[in-house]
Design a protein around this motif. Structure first.
Motif: not given
Length: 291
Positions: A67-71, A232-233, A238-245, A256-260
């Motif tokens: 989920v992004a807060a905005g563009a 988010l680009t 994020l994919a790497e962070a998810a793998r680590a967790v 969740v990110v501030l902007a996409a």
């Protein structure tokens, strides 16, 4: 208290002249008009993972919901850049509520989630003197914007060759010689940043680059976690962070990110009064499904 804050702000403006990071109006880091425009950009959080290639499998199914807060444009982009690169930490007072609103939209009233910030790389931290995402979450906690969600500094970057610490001449000499004998040599001369890299190169750059701190493994094992990042680009980070967790036993429920940087076409039309409407997507996965 409000009068005291106003007096301190006026005194600070006299001692350290500032101007709006968006329209350059004097005596304020962000004028009222630009602040309102930025809040408008973050009025309706939206699902953004479908536009991030590293978060979608070959069948078009999202592997991680975001989920992004905005563009990432206009006042939001300028504020983020000034916050991260120019040390305008006072912008956290405007950015933190936008991030908190996106988290609220994502969790849909549920509680008990751990907010896990994405760590910045060592070179960026030394240059800025702080981690933008960690500072925003600190602001969120101080203002009690998400009292039902705890944040935990669980992730860390794995150590690599400290190439950025070498003298410039030595660095270029080494990378120049290595470039003649190693495959993938183009990446050797691009430094540690990811700006300008394609999907494949970004993924290779971050693959295996994170892990959960040993002292935090027991804290996240079996807990529902939401990853928090600023922009988010391609989604590779994020994919790497998810793998680590996940490797440490945590349950990754989304991010969740501030902007996409690649907002989907439907983003501006999300239903404001429906917390689940803001996260509809083409993905067949459901938000907050245990992974």
């Amino acid at each position: 208290m409000t009068e005291l804050q106003g007096a301190l702000a006026e005194l600070l403006a006299l001692l350290i002249p500032v101007e709006c990071v968006c329209c350059e109006v004097e005596d304020t880091v962000l004028c009222g008009v630009c602040a309102q425009n930025m809040r408008q950009l973050c009025k309706q959080p939206f699902r953004a993972e479908q536009e991030s290639p590293s978060l979608v499998d070959v069948n078009g199914i999202a592997t991680l919901q975001v989920v992004a807060a905005g563009a990432y444009r206009d006042e939001l982009a300028r504020c983020l850049l000034s916050f991260k690169r120019s040390g305008q930490w006072r912008l956290a007072d405007v950015l933190a509520p936008c991030l908190a609103k996106a988290v609220e939209s994502a969790i849909g009233g549920r509680t008990g989630f751990l907010l896990v910030p994405i760590p910045t790389n060592g070179r960026a931290y030394r240059k800025r003197g702080f981690s933008p995402v960690h500072l925003l979450l600190l602001w969120v906690r101080l203002r009690r914007l998400l009292p039902h969600c705890a944040s935990i500094d669980a992730l860390q970057k794995k150590r690599s060759w400290p190439m950025d610490r070498l003298p410039t001449a030595v660095f270029h000499m080494l990378t120049g010689r290595l470039a003649d004998v190693l495959p993938g040599r183009e990446s050797l001369v691009q430094g540690n940043g990811q700006k300008g890299l394609g999907r494949g190169e970004r993924a290779r750059r971050v693959r295996g680059s994170m892990r959960v701190r040993r002292r935090r493994i027991k804290d996240i094992r079996g807990r529902e976690c939401i990853l928090i990042d600023d922009v988010l680009t391609t989604g590779a980070t994020l994919a790497e962070a998810a793998r680590a967790v996940k490797a440490a036993g945590g349950v990754v429920c989304g991010a969740v990110v501030l902007a996409a940087t690649r907002p989907p076409a439907y983003a501006p039309f999300a239903a404001e009064d429906d917390p689940h409407g803001v996260i509809k997507t083409q993905s067949k996965n459901k938000w907050l499904k245990d992974e």
